[in-house]
Design an enzyme around this catalytic site. Structure first.
Site, short mmCIF file in Angstrom:
data_model
loop_
_atom_site.label_atom_id
_atom_site.label_comp_id
_atom_site.label_asym_id
_atom_site.label_seq_id
_atom_site.Cartn_x
_atom_site.Cartn_y
_atom_site.Cartn_z
N THR B 66 -9.80 -6.46 4.67
CA THR B 66 -8.80 -5.65 5.38
C THR B 66 -8.35 -4.55 4.42
O THR B 66 -8.80 -4.51 3.28
CB THR B 66 -7.58 -6.50 5.78
OG1 THR B 66 -6.79 -6.75 4.61
CG2 THR B 66 -7.97 -7.82 6.40
N CYS B 67 -7.42 -3.71 4.88
CA CYS B 67 -7.00 -2.64 3.97
C CYS B 67 -6.17 -3.19 2.80
O CYS B 67 -6.03 -2.53 1.79
CB CYS B 67 -6.23 -1.57 4.73
SG CYS B 67 -4.89 -2.20 5.69
N HIS B 116 -4.18 -21.02 0.08
CA HIS B 116 -4.15 -19.55 0.08
C HIS B 116 -4.56 -19.00 1.45
O HIS B 116 -3.90 -18.12 1.99
CB HIS B 116 -5.08 -19.02 -1.02
CG HIS B 116 -5.12 -17.53 -1.09
ND1 HIS B 116 -4.10 -16.80 -1.66
CD2 HIS B 116 -6.01 -16.62 -0.62
CE1 HIS B 116 -4.38 -15.51 -1.56
NE2 HIS B 116 -5.54 -15.39 -0.92
N SER B 126 1.21 -11.44 3.03
CA SER B 126 1.01 -10.05 3.45
C SER B 126 2.01 -9.11 2.80
O SER B 126 3.09 -9.53 2.39
CB SER B 126 1.16 -9.94 4.97
OG SER B 126 0.14 -10.66 5.60
N GLU B 131 3.50 -10.35 9.11
CA GLU B 131 2.79 -9.45 10.04
C GLU B 131 1.72 -10.24 10.81
O GLU B 131 1.17 -11.21 10.29
CB GLU B 131 2.19 -8.26 9.28
CG GLU B 131 1.25 -8.63 8.16
CD GLU B 131 -0.18 -8.32 8.48
OE1 GLU B 131 -0.44 -7.89 9.59
OE2 GLU B 131 -1.03 -8.54 7.60
N GLN B 133 -1.10 -8.95 12.42
CA GLN B 133 -2.46 -8.41 12.48
C GLN B 133 -3.46 -9.28 11.71
O GLN B 133 -4.61 -9.41 12.11
CB GLN B 133 -2.43 -7.01 11.88
CG GLN B 133 -3.42 -6.07 12.51
CD GLN B 133 -3.36 -4.70 11.83
OE1 GLN B 133 -2.54 -4.45 10.96
NE2 GLN B 133 -4.23 -3.82 12.24
N GLY B 210 8.56 19.10 16.29
CA GLY B 210 8.18 19.14 14.88
C GLY B 210 7.10 18.08 14.75
O GLY B 210 7.14 17.09 15.46
N ALA B 211 6.15 18.28 13.87
CA ALA B 211 5.04 17.31 13.85
C ALA B 211 4.75 16.85 12.43
O ALA B 211 3.68 17.05 11.90
CB ALA B 211 3.82 17.92 14.50
N GLY B 212 5.73 16.18 11.84
CA GLY B 212 5.55 15.62 10.50
C GLY B 212 4.72 14.35 10.56
O GLY B 212 4.41 13.85 11.63
N MET B 214 5.55 11.21 9.68
CA MET B 214 6.25 10.05 10.25
C MET B 214 6.35 10.18 11.76
O MET B 214 6.22 9.19 12.48
CB MET B 214 7.64 9.93 9.61
CG MET B 214 8.42 8.72 10.05
SD MET B 214 7.63 7.16 9.63
CE MET B 214 8.38 6.85 8.05
#
Lengths: 271, 449
Positions: B66-67, B116, B126, B131, B133, B210-212, B214
């Protein structure tokens, strides 16, 4: 035998109330699927109780304070059972399950037996009148419960105090829809009930007795419900205001009933 | 700890055989630029598992990538050979690193490896505690490993039980504790609030002013939840078009956002404006006197884009980045408070797995006992049936069935007791006694699946 079935239904409603309260107090997010199972079981017992009553006395449990309250409790429980089919609306049982349980316990304490010959059951007109009126009141109970939960949830969201109410109560949209449908059902039921009652009175008693506390209270209830209906559907009030009118009207009418029952002597089988 | 538990534990640790290992790297041991070097694509996972199994020393394996982590779980037939082989495979995958690959890897063996995995699947290990996922990612790793069949079968009885157990632990932890409740990030907090206002977000209309980054992240979460139509209004039209195209929305010039506001349910504001651009007075002037449906402002700009007094208007819900951060912090605290309960479930399930696994030690013995008993039964039945050749085929079948049933019933209790003894770590004495009684010369404990 019918009393046993009613008592069992009351126990199941109260058990459901306990489960709802426990989840709410523990701050869990909504009611799980198995909590309404107790309500469904309670409704099943309740229906059996109605059947046994009808078989024993040859009439449905509509006449007399005990039978009336028991039938009102059944309609409220049915409203809850219907709402609980929608996952997001299940949590309304936090209010409706105790209400149904309390009314049924009260009916059992009063005695679920038909009244004497004076108030004897008088055929299908009276049956339609009482059952549609009860449908109206039950619808209003559900609408007022949803509206009060709406107001509390709204308060949490507006004030950004996201506690147990935020977690457990349904979304605003769900509460509003539920209240809307219950108001429509309640208003239609009560209007039909009053219309049939009026026609029935003219047919059997020659005219409407405006001084009868029962009539006055019914007109008061119908007017308050009409106002709640107007507030919700006219588009002239915000959803919060509509909910306030709904809950406020219900409170006034309930209080009027209790006061009339205490103050006015010989108020009859219902009032 | 009671004396009985202490004795049991010490006895168990003496006899415990722990052929499990997890070798991996995670956000705890490696920065993202190193973790991504250890990452495997789905096709690489299959090839790497086959390679690990071919290398010897590993009888079953599964690879979780995973990431936030890459971990290879192995059931070892030869630990001395299997572990270095796994480490070498992971190092090869990572290639050139600032430090030797081993510096970023951890190795856990035996019960620690099982624990583990159970902690990982429960979200206890995590980056975002609890989480959900990871449950799906572990399931995918298990399914990918199950996809390898034939000679290179990666999942057999032990890993089937281990991973099914792990997924069940994850489910238990999430249903019996509140570790996964409440939003754990700012975008998910915004989504949670939106769901409490609107119920389902399917068919709701959104707007991003606005397109930041976040804002885009929050929009992604809303789109995932079913917000189907949305508008991006930005001073930078190129950026607005890019974001709108990415999520299938429409872009409008910044100056048009007021016109679009009445058609919107959820507004995300994230401009770099130095002052509030949506003020109470402007809002009342431009918007209908009474909003019939709710309007949810998610103001993640600093300084704020929406004047706080706007939130006092009926049917308007205003949450700033600080409000959302408070929600996230409170949820994190609540999740942390659930950790002891979750850890207790993990401990319980590790113990349960270990009991099952220990029970496997009796399997070769039980198999041998059954084979021997069956051989005796068959011999005796054949002998008797030769003498009773006047019996019809049906009667001969009845005799066969009778003896089979009899044998099954006689052996049921001893085999169940042997398995129970092995689960409790008492198999050594019991099996020795049984070997003596039944006349076996070898214990055959190498069999484990």
């Amino acid at each position: 035998m019918h009393v046993v079935a009613y008592a069992l239904a009351a126990v199941l409603y109260l058990a459901a109330s306990f489960r709802y309260t426990l989840r709410f107090v523990r701050g869990r997010s909504g009611a799980t699927a198995n909590v309404p199972l107790l309500v469904y079981a309670g409704v099943a017992c309740h229906v059996v109780g109605v059947g046994l009553y009808w078989a024993s006395f040859g009439e449905p449990p509509l006449v007399g304070l005990g039978p009336s309250l028991a039938s009102l409790a059944l309609l409220i429980a049915l409203g809850l059972a219907g709402a609980a089919l929608h996952t997001a609306a299940r949590s309304i049982g936090l209010i409706l399950a105790p209400v149904a349980g309390f009314l049924l316990v009260l009916a059992l304490a009063i005695g679920i037996e038909p009244m004497g010959s004076v108030l004897a059951f008088r055929g299908s007109w009276l049956m339609i009148h009482i059952s549609t009126s009860f449908l109206g009141y039950a619808g209003w109970v559900v609408a007022a419960a949803a509206a009060s939960m709406y107001l509390l949830q709204l308060r949490q969201l507006k004030h950004k105090q996201l506690g147990a109410i935020f977690e457990f109560f349904p979304p605003l949209e769900t509460l509003d829809r539920l209240s809307e449908w219950a108001l429509i059902t309640g208003f239609a039921g009560l209007t039909l009930g009053i219309a049939v009652g009026w026609a029935w009175t003219i047919r059997f008693e020659g005219g409407f007795r405006w001084s009868d506390p029962k009539v006055v209270w019914a007109i008061l209830a119908w007017s308050a419900l009409l106002l709640a209906h107007w507030a919700r559907f006219s588009g002239r009030r915000t959803l919060r205001q509509a909910a306030l009118w709904n809950v406020g009207g219900f409170g006034v009418v309930s209080l009027a009933y209790v006061v009339a029952k205490i103050v006015i002597p010989r108020t009859g089988f219902f009032l | 700890m009671t004396l009985e538990t202490e004795v049991r534990r010490s006895v168990r640790s003496e006899v415990e055989f722990k052929p499990f290992v997890v070798v991996g790297t995670s956000y705890r041991t490696a920065p993202i630029e190193v973790r991504e070097r250890f990452a495997f694509s789905s096709t690489e996972i299959t090839d790497s598992l086959a390679h690990v199994l071919d290398g010897g020393g590993v009888s079953e394996a599964a690879l979780l990538s995973t990431c936030n982590r890459t971990e290879l779980y192995g059931h070892l037939s030869e630990p001395e050979r299997g572990i270095p082989h796994i480490i070498a495979m992971l190092a090869r995958q990572a290639g050139e690193l600032p430090k030797p690959a081993e510096r970023y890897l951890y190795v856990k063996r035996g019960s620690d490896a099982v624990k583990h995995l159970y902690r990982v699947v429960s979200g206890l290990d995590s980056m975002v505690l609890g989480e959900t996922q990871i449950q799906g990612q572990v399931r995918d790793a298990y399914e990918a490993a199950r996809g390898l069949t034939g000679q290179r079968q990666a999942v057999r009885a032990v890993f089937n039980r281990l991973f099914q157990g792990a997924l069940s632990v994850g489910g238990r932890v999430r249903s019996e504790t509140r570790i996964a409740e409440g939003a754990a990030s700012i975008p998910s907090a915004a989504v949670e609030l939106a769901r409490k206002i609107f119920g389902s977000l399917r068919g709701r209309r959104g707007m991003v002013i606005g397109a930041g980054d976040m804002g885009e992240l929050t929009l992604q979460c809303l789109v995932d939840e079913g917000v189907s139509s949305f508008i991006v209004a930005s001073r930078n039209m190129l950026r607005a078009q890019k974001v709108a195209e990415k999520f299938g929305g429409t872009s409008v010039p910044f100056t048009e956002f007021w016109e679009k506001l009445p058609e919107t349910d959820i507004v995300i504001t994230s401009t770099a404006a130095p002052h509030a651009m949506i003020t109470r007075d402007e809002f009342r002037r431009r918007m209908p006197a009474k909003l019939r449906s709710p309007l949810f402002f998610i103001d993640i700009a600093i300084p704020r884009d929406v004047e706080s007094a706007v939130g006092d208007l009926p049917n308007v819900f205003l949450y700033t980045i600080d409000d959302l951060q408070h929600i996230v912090t409170a949820n994190h605290e609540r999740r942390r408070a659930e950790v002891p309960k979750a850890e207790a479930i993990v401990e319980q399930e590790v113990e349960s797995f270990w009991r099952w696994y220990s029970g496997l030690r009796a399997v070769p013995f039980i198999r041998r006992l059954r084979e021997q008993a069956e051989a005796v039964r068959q011999l005796e039945v054949d002998r008797v049936l030769t003498q009773l050749n006047h019996l019809s085929e049906g009667d001969q079948e009845r005799v066969e069935r009778l003896t089979r049933d009899l044998l099954k019933k006689i052996l049921h209790q001893p085999t169940a007791r042997m398995r129970a003894a092995a689960e409790d770590g008492r198999e050594h004495d019991i099996l020795e006694a049984a070997q003596y009684l039944f006349g076996f010369e070898e214990d055959g404990r190498a069999e484990d699946s």
